[in-house]
Design a protein around this motif. Structure first.
Motif, PDB file in Angstrom:
ATOM      1  N   ARG A 134       2.992  -5.800  11.524  1.00 36.27           N
ATOM      2  CA  ARG A 134       3.634  -4.683  10.848  1.00 36.27           C
ATOM      3  C   ARG A 134       4.515  -4.183  12.214  1.00 36.27           C
ATOM      4  O   ARG A 134       5.715  -3.591  11.966  1.00 36.27           O
ATOM      5  CB  ARG A 134       2.870  -3.715  10.255  1.00 36.27           C
ATOM      6  CG  ARG A 134       2.080  -2.946  11.393  1.00 36.27           C
ATOM      7  CD  ARG A 134       2.468  -1.563  11.824  1.00 36.27           C
ATOM      8  NE  ARG A 134       1.705  -0.884  12.771  1.00 36.27           N
ATOM      9  CZ  ARG A 134       2.070   0.155  13.520  1.00 36.27           C
ATOM     10  NH1 ARG A 134       3.064   0.701  13.454  1.00 36.27           N
ATOM     11  NH2 ARG A 134       1.192   0.587  14.297  1.00 36.27           N
ATOM     12  N   VAL A 155       7.608   4.222   4.998  1.00 35.84           N
ATOM     13  CA  VAL A 155       6.616   3.517   4.266  1.00 35.84           C
ATOM     14  C   VAL A 155       5.283   3.663   4.924  1.00 35.84           C
ATOM     15  O   VAL A 155       4.218   4.001   4.491  1.00 35.84           O
ATOM     16  CB  VAL A 155       7.183   1.956   4.332  1.00 35.84           C
ATOM     17  CG1 VAL A 155       5.979   1.016   4.003  1.00 35.84           C
ATOM     18  CG2 VAL A 155       8.406   1.925   3.403  1.00 35.84           C
ATOM     19  N   PHE A 156       5.091   3.639   6.493  1.00 35.95           N
ATOM     20  CA  PHE A 156       4.190   4.073   7.261  1.00 35.95           C
ATOM     21  C   PHE A 156       3.538   5.198   7.060  1.00 35.95           C
ATOM     22  O   PHE A 156       2.059   5.497   6.600  1.00 35.95           O
ATOM     23  CB  PHE A 156       4.356   3.391   8.553  1.00 35.95           C
ATOM     24  CG  PHE A 156       3.071   3.406   9.410  1.00 35.95           C
ATOM     25  CD1 PHE A 156       2.382   2.452   9.155  1.00 35.95           C
ATOM     26  CD2 PHE A 156       3.056   4.183  10.296  1.00 35.95           C
ATOM     27  CE1 PHE A 156       1.096   2.121  10.075  1.00 35.95           C
ATOM     28  CE2 PHE A 156       1.728   4.173  11.325  1.00 35.95           C
ATOM     29  CZ  PHE A 156       1.258   2.788  11.120  1.00 35.95           C
ATOM     30  N   GLN A 159       1.575   5.489   3.606  1.00 34.59           N
ATOM     31  CA  GLN A 159       0.519   4.790   3.482  1.00 34.59           C
ATOM     32  C   GLN A 159      -0.539   5.602   4.291  1.00 34.59           C
ATOM     33  O   GLN A 159      -1.630   5.791   3.681  1.00 34.59           O
ATOM     34  CB  GLN A 159       0.440   3.484   4.131  1.00 34.59           C
ATOM     35  CG  GLN A 159      -0.596   2.655   4.016  1.00 34.59           C
ATOM     36  CD  GLN A 159      -0.869   2.061   2.879  1.00 34.59           C
ATOM     37  OE1 GLN A 159      -0.014   2.165   1.594  1.00 34.59           O
ATOM     38  NE2 GLN A 159      -2.116   1.384   2.444  1.00 34.59           N
ATOM     39  N   ASP A 168      -2.534   6.171  13.142  1.00 29.86           N
ATOM     40  CA  ASP A 168      -2.321   4.714  12.744  1.00 29.86           C
ATOM     41  C   ASP A 168      -3.530   4.054  12.874  1.00 29.86           C
ATOM     42  O   ASP A 168      -3.813   3.225  12.027  1.00 29.86           O
ATOM     43  CB  ASP A 168      -1.095   4.026  13.197  1.00 29.86           C
ATOM     44  CG  ASP A 168      -1.207   4.459  14.907  1.00 29.86           C
ATOM     45  OD1 ASP A 168      -2.323   4.697  15.255  1.00 29.86           O
ATOM     46  OD2 ASP A 168      -0.293   3.631  15.580  1.00 29.86           O
ATOM     47  N   ASP A 175      -4.860  -1.689   4.181  1.00 29.09           N
ATOM     48  CA  ASP A 175      -3.838  -0.800   4.314  1.00 29.09           C
ATOM     49  C   ASP A 175      -2.696  -1.329   5.171  1.00 29.09           C
ATOM     50  O   ASP A 175      -1.332  -1.097   4.637  1.00 29.09           O
ATOM     51  CB  ASP A 175      -4.150   0.473   5.107  1.00 29.09           C
ATOM     52  CG  ASP A 175      -5.459   1.216   4.428  1.00 29.09           C
ATOM     53  OD1 ASP A 175      -5.702   1.065   3.204  1.00 29.09           O
ATOM     54  OD2 ASP A 175      -6.149   1.966   5.124  1.00 29.09           O
ATOM     55  N   VAL A 179       1.461  -2.042   4.233  1.00 28.86           N
ATOM     56  CA  VAL A 179       2.750  -1.628   4.610  1.00 28.86           C
ATOM     57  C   VAL A 179       3.576  -3.000   5.177  1.00 28.86           C
ATOM     58  O   VAL A 179       4.693  -2.715   4.886  1.00 28.86           O
ATOM     59  CB  VAL A 179       2.091  -0.885   6.324  1.00 28.86           C
ATOM     60  CG1 VAL A 179       3.290  -0.677   7.137  1.00 28.86           C
ATOM     61  CG2 VAL A 179       1.528   0.290   6.139  1.00 28.86           C
ATOM     62  N   TYR A 183       7.641  -3.260   4.271  1.00 26.39           N
ATOM     63  CA  TYR A 183       8.360  -3.563   5.140  1.00 26.39           C
ATOM     64  C   TYR A 183       9.389  -4.695   4.992  1.00 26.39           C
ATOM     65  O   TYR A 183      10.477  -4.579   5.120  1.00 26.39           O
ATOM     66  CB  TYR A 183       7.840  -3.829   6.666  1.00 26.39           C
ATOM     67  CG  TYR A 183       7.451  -2.462   7.287  1.00 26.39           C
ATOM     68  CD1 TYR A 183       7.478  -1.258   6.941  1.00 26.39           C
ATOM     69  CD2 TYR A 183       6.706  -2.831   8.498  1.00 26.39           C
ATOM     70  CE1 TYR A 183       7.068  -0.396   7.567  1.00 26.39           C
ATOM     71  CE2 TYR A 183       6.155  -1.799   9.438  1.00 26.39           C
ATOM     72  CZ  TYR A 183       6.450  -0.381   8.673  1.00 26.39           C
ATOM     73  OH  TYR A 183       5.746   0.491   9.576  1.00 26.39           O
TER      74      TYR A 183
END
Length: 693
Positions: A134, A155-156, A159, A168, A175, A179, A183
């Motif tokens: 990612r 997006v991150f 999540q 993170d 998870d 992501v 992406y």
């Protein structure tokens, strides 16, 4: 054929012009036997050829890159694109002269949908593999495909919010797979194609992107600010990846062999467990002090302290180092001469002479002219500081003191500075895109980031006051507010920041010019021993003359007499002189100025004693004395007792006679004999009254 690609074991620190600073130092560390992940450097000449050949990489250079990839596969025992033991590389810029954060980097290159599964199986750590993938998609999408990073962040962050986690590292492998799906959808929507799966194609695109970043806006601005030639080009370093994000036995960090803010001879830096290098400087998580690494990775820390000492003695200068610990083993990723504040530069230079590392002449050359200027930056007045209200405390990232009005974006700070406002740039965290605003600001305050964050490093290089990682404030850039405690501050509100101790104060705190003594006096004494030129100052009033004398000036090389007219009680007379219609009016206005000038000259002579003083008669940039907008012209008309119409007609007449009158930077010499006579009389009478021949 000309050689455009060098393995790390083919270069040395003396090949900086060809390999760039980073490549030359990676080669040097390899040469002296330090644990450097193997790799190769594409030269600055290849970058210049890229631009000469219409921004394309020549086939012979591509072929050389592929040959070096094969060598890297043999050395590492891994294979590019393998589903069993994949070789992953980092692609980093490497300018001849260090330009930290100005150009681009891509990590984890070589991953695709198949090799990520091989990495997961090989390491028995699926979360690590997905985290690496990612990161790669996001960096490649941002740097190579030029997709706004904010789209990936959305997006991150979404999540993390959906899973109810803050960091993170709290996201699971599953998870992160979600992501990655998000992406890829961004890439497809933005580019009209799927994310590239062929590692060699990824590599060539990444090299092109790094070459392209040599001429991005922030890199160009940085070179302009630091007097770096635009023709040097950047090298590209392709290096086998080592991973600091493989769990609690791994980590990454940035450290200096001495404190870059104070110059103290003590290891200084930060590290993060289970992270990659970009995490430390990006302020994603709050890093730990480098000395705490002794508890997390005792063997790696012992190796690191030994290597840090070795590198400083080898280069005979303070080093800025990047490293990664992978499963307890230390790897060195970079070393370079560290950027430091002016105060630190002085202390380090003096200490290294006393330690026998360098001689006095080398010490003097270590202090840049710009750093002399930084040493004259203000500090807070101690008396006012006693009554100042501290509202927050962050990290003392770059020394000095600043008082100004809050602005929340680089663009607003630049615009405010253009109007004469002294802005403070307040950000959640800075990025290279904020460079113009950082230049315009008197000081910088960030809510996130550490002592090696972008804000801290850039501010120290500029000599700007900076408080970083001030977690006690909440910055809302959309609403243009900053909250400290239970109080909210808005754009334009005054605050004061102390980069020496990290404190943030409400409102205005008076600043004072520091005295020069201690190590600075020592190094300037050495400069006096070595130098061949004498130094005189620009000084236009007794106060500046006294300050120049205290700083060691041996006379005044230029006293600009027009600067004596800017004070509030004097400017009306010079305006009357400029706008006069007859010689009599002009002489009457000058008669009002004569005692001011005579008094100034007499006081300057008294301060300078027997030292020489060079005086320039009036050379007026008239636009500096006359207003340029209607409101100010009306105010001037009222003050002079004339009508607005008469005054605007006179200004228009002057503009017609001198078309450049209102242009910024115009140095229009206006020949008024009466001015020369008045100034000459004032100069002579002041000398006579001061007892001079």
């Amino acid at each position: 054929m000309k050689k455009y690609v060098y393995s790390f074991n083919e270069g040395s620190k003396d090949m900086r012009d060809l390999l760039g600073g980073k490549g030359a130092n990676l080669a040097e560390m390899t040469r002296i036997g330090l644990p450097v992940p193997f790799g190769f450097t594409i030269t600055t000449e290849a970058c210049n050829r890229y631009y000469e050949e219409d921004k394309t990489i020549a086939q012979d250079i591509i072929d050389s890159v592929y040959e070096k990839i094969e060598e890297l596969e043999q050395v590492s025992g891994k294979t590019f694109g393998s589903t069993e033991n994949p070789l992953l590389v980092s692609v980093r810029s490497g300018a001849v002269i260090s330009m930290p954060g100005m150009m681009d980097t891509i990590l984890n290159l070589g991953l695709n949908d198949d090799s990520v599964e091989g990495l997961a199986a090989l390491t028995e750590n699926r979360r690590f593999a997905m985290d690496s993938y990612r990161r790669f998609i996001q960096m490649f999408g941002d740097v190579v495909m030029e997709i706004p990073k904010s789209k990936f962040d959305k997006v991150f962050d979404g999540q993390k919010a959906a899973k109810g986690v803050e960091f993170d590292v709290d996201l699971t492998a599953e998870d992160l797979e979600q992501v990655i799906v998000g992406y890829k959808e961004i890439v497809k929507a933005e580019m009209g194609r799927d994310f590239p799966q062929e590692p060699k194609a990824q590599l060539i695109e990444a090299i092109q992107a790094v070459f392209r970043s040599w001429n991005n806006d922030r890199a160009i601005l940085y070179r302009q600010l630091n007097g770096i030639s635009h023709s040097l080009g950047t090298a590209v370093n392709v290096q086998s990846m080592v991973f600091g994000n493989m769990g609690d036995t791994s980590g990454t960090g940035v450290a200096f062999t001495r404190n870059p803010a104070t110059g103290e001879n003590d290891l200084f830096g930060e590290f993060l467990v289970n992270a990659q290098g970009e995490d430390v400087v990006a302020g994603v998580r709050t890093p730990m002090n480098i000395k705490m690494m002794a508890d997390a990775f005792p063997e790696a820390y012992a190796d690191f302290t030994r290597i840090a000492e070795l590198l400083e003695k080898h280069y005979k200068d303070m080093q800025d180092m990047e490293f990664t610990v992978e499963r307890g083993k230390l790897f060195m990723l970079q070393t370079r001469n560290g950027k430091r504040t002016a105060q630190a530069a002085v202390k380090i230079a003096v200490d290294m002479v006393e330690e026998g590392l360098i001689d006095k002449q080398t010490a003097v050359t270590r202090l840049e002219p710009e750093q002399i200027d930084q040493l004259l930056h203000p500090t807070f007045d101690d008396k006012e500081l006693k009554n100042a209200v501290a509202i927050a405390k962050g990290l003392p990232a770059s020394p000095g003191a600043a008082c100004g009005q809050i602005y929340f974006t680089a663009e607003e700070a630049v615009a405010a500075a253009a109007t004469g406002i002294r802005p403070l740039l307040v950000r959640e965290e800075t990025s290279p895109e904020d460079l113009a605003g950082m230049v315009a600001a008197d000081g910088i305050l960030t809510a996130r980031g550490g002592m090696t964050s972008h804000a801290a490093v850039v501010a120290r290089g500029m000599g700007k006051c900076c408080v970083a990682g001030c977690s006690e404030i909440l910055v809302d850039e959309e609403s243009k507010t900053m909250k400290a405690g239970d109080k909210v501050y808005h754009e334009g509100d005054f605050i004061s920041i102390n980069g020496g101790d990290g404190r943030v104060y409400e409102g205005k705190v008076k600043t004072v010019v520091p005295e020069l003594s201690g190590d600075f006096g020592v190094i300037m004494g050495w400069a006096d021993e070595i130098r061949e030129l004498k130094v005189r100052a620009n000084a236009d009033n007794p106060r500046d003359a006294k300050q120049a004398l205290e700083f060691g000036a041996e006379g005044i090389g230029l006293c600009r007499t027009e600067h004596m007219f800017f004070e509030e009680e004097r400017i009306p007379a010079i305006r009357r002189m400029i706008l006069s219609n007859t010689v009599e009016e002009r002489v009457a206005a000058l008669d009002a100025l004569r005692p001011y000038q005579q008094g100034d000259f007499k006081a300057i002579y008294k301060v300078m004693g027997e030292l020489p003083v060079t005086i320039r008669l009036l050379d007026p940039p008239l636009h500096e004395f006359l207003p340029q907008n209607e409101e100010d012209i009306r105010a001037l008309a009222d003050m002079m007792g004339v009508t607005y119409e008469r005054l605007t007609a006179k200004v228009a007449e002057l503009h017609e006679q001198n078309p450049m009158l209102g242009h910024r930077g115009c140095r229009l010499a206006v020949t008024y004999p009466e001015i020369a006579v008045m100034q000459t009389e004032a100069i002579i009478m002041a000398a006579i009254k001061n007892g001079k021949n």
